[in-house]
Every structure is written in structure tokens, then in C-alpha cells.
Design an enzyme around this catalytic site. Structure first.
Site, PDB file in Angstrom:
ATOM      1  N   ASP A 182       0.861  -1.182   0.000  1.00 45.61           N
ATOM      2  CA  ASP A 182       0.000   0.000   0.000  1.00 45.61           C
ATOM      3  C   ASP A 182       0.894   1.227   0.000  1.00 45.61           C
ATOM      4  O   ASP A 182       1.935   1.249   0.667  1.00 45.61           O
ATOM      5  CB  ASP A 182      -0.900   0.019   1.243  1.00 45.61           C
ATOM      6  CG  ASP A 182      -1.988  -1.038   1.219  1.00 45.61           C
ATOM      7  OD1 ASP A 182      -2.411  -1.429   0.113  1.00 45.61           O
ATOM      8  OD2 ASP A 182      -2.427  -1.462   2.298  1.00 45.61           O
TER       9      ASP A 182
ATOM     10  N   ASP B 195      -7.040  -1.630  -4.538  1.00 44.69           N
ATOM     11  CA  ASP B 195      -8.062  -1.271  -3.544  1.00 44.69           C
ATOM     12  C   ASP B 195      -9.068  -0.271  -4.106  1.00 44.69           C
ATOM     13  O   ASP B 195     -10.273  -0.369  -3.843  1.00 44.69           O
ATOM     14  CB  ASP B 195      -7.416  -0.677  -2.292  1.00 44.69           C
ATOM     15  CG  ASP B 195      -6.558  -1.667  -1.531  1.00 44.69           C
ATOM     16  OD1 ASP B 195      -6.809  -2.884  -1.642  1.00 44.69           O
ATOM     17  OD2 ASP B 195      -5.639  -1.218  -0.812  1.00 44.69           O
TER      18      ASP B 195
END
Length: 191
Positions: free
Chosen positions: A129, A149
Site C-alpha cells: 500500500d 483497492d
């Protein structure tokens, strides 16, 4: 709906596959660039407090929840991917559903690749991330996420929208009971 004929099975499957491949490639390329150019745990402003880069390796789900049961997320993502492929082959004839499920599949595969191939090992890999939006905080921590995501969240919202407005997998619209009864009797439905 729009008067266009439904997609043939091959066209629906091809649409889903192409979109999934594009999203998967964008996700993996962006993660590669983040790993190569960012220092883990260090914030790099892009647009002030609106958008920042902040590389982390997420062992859990959203907000690192469930760190000890990563293999369950891997299994769940594998099941979701399999269901989308099965729907593509057997049910999807709607252009809208093909686009939504193709983009969703790409997002799911992006994070699944991390779970399967990244450290610390098979089925328990940490997801990369790096997109930090400090203004988008939940509970006490800001959101840090990736390209996959973004597609997963937006396409799940799209799945809900298509379902709520009654678009079926074959592209037809679900008819309400009132409309069906009116059609059977030849009368206009009441407002």
C-alpha cells in the site's frame, strides 16, 4: 434497456479478461514503482494534505485488520476471483456487468498476487500500500491503499448500484411486481 442486443458469451468474457488484465498490470506496475522509489514508513507529499505517498506492507485487510489470519483473505480473494470467472463464462451478457466485473476482478487479482508471491510467503504475503489520503481517515488512522483497492471499492459500489437499479446479468431490467401485474392485465401501472 438501450435496445442493443446482449453480449455474446465470448465478448463478455473477453471484455472481463481485458479489463482485469489492464487493472492488474496498472496495480502491479504502480506497486513496483512505489517499492523502487519510496522508503517504507516515510511520507512524501504529492499534493499537500490531499495526496501523499507512504509505503507500507499490509499484513491484514483494510487498516491492517486480521493480521494473524492473512491466509483467510487469500482464500476469500481466490473464491471471489473464481466466482467472477464462472459468472463471465456462464451468465454475463450485460455490458455494464462485464465492465464492472472485469475491473473488480483486476483489483482482486492485484491484491491476490501480493498475498501469494510477496514476503513473508505463499498465501500470507503482505499487500503493498502506498497511496495516503490523510483527509480520508477512519476511526483513528488515515487510509493507505493501492490501485487494486481503489478498483475493489468503486466496483463493489457499482455492483450495489447495478443490483439496486435492477440490471440483471443478461442486461435486462428487473421488473417490479406492480409493472408485471399491469402488463398482464393490459392496464397502465399506477405511479
Amino acid at each position: 434497456m438501450s435496445g442493443r442486443p446482449p453480449l455474446r458469451a465470448a465478448a463478455a468474457g473477453t471484455t472481463i479478461a481485458i479489463l482485469a488484465a489492464v487493472v492488474l498490470a496498472a496495480d502491479q506496475l504502480s506497486k513496483h514503482l512505489a517499492i523502487e522509489s519510496l522508503t517504507p514508513g516515510t511520507t512524501q507529499p504529492v499534493l499537500g494534505d490531499l495526496l501523499q505517498w507512504h509505503l507500507v506492507y499490509n499484513p491484514g485487510a483494510a487498516f491492517s485488520l486480521g493480521e494473524g489470519i492473512t491466509w483467510i483473505f487469500t482464500l476469500a480473494m481466490g473464491i471471489v476471483a473464481a466466482i467472477i470467472v464462472w459468472l463471465a463464462v456462464t451468465r454475463i451478457r450485460s455490458r455494464a456487468w462485464a465492465v464492472v466485473l472485469g475491473l473488480l476482478l483486476g483489483g482482486v487479482l492485484g491484491n491476490l498476487v501480493d498475498r501469494v508471491f510477496r514476503d513473508p510467503g505463499f498465501a500470507v504475503g503482505h499487500v503493498v500500500d502506498f497511496i495516503l489520503t490523510p483527509w480520508m481517515w477512519f476511526w483513528t488512522t488515515p487510509a493507505i491503499y493501492n490501485v487494486a483497492d481503489m478498483f475493489i471499492v468503486t466496483m463493489m459500489i457499482s455492483v450495489a448500484a447495478l443490483t439496486l437499479i435492477g440490471i440483471r446479468f443478461d442486461g435486462t431490467r428487473e421488473r417490479t411486481r406492480e409493472t408485471t401485474d399491469a402488463d398482464a392485465s393490459g392496464a397502465e401501472p399506477s405511479a
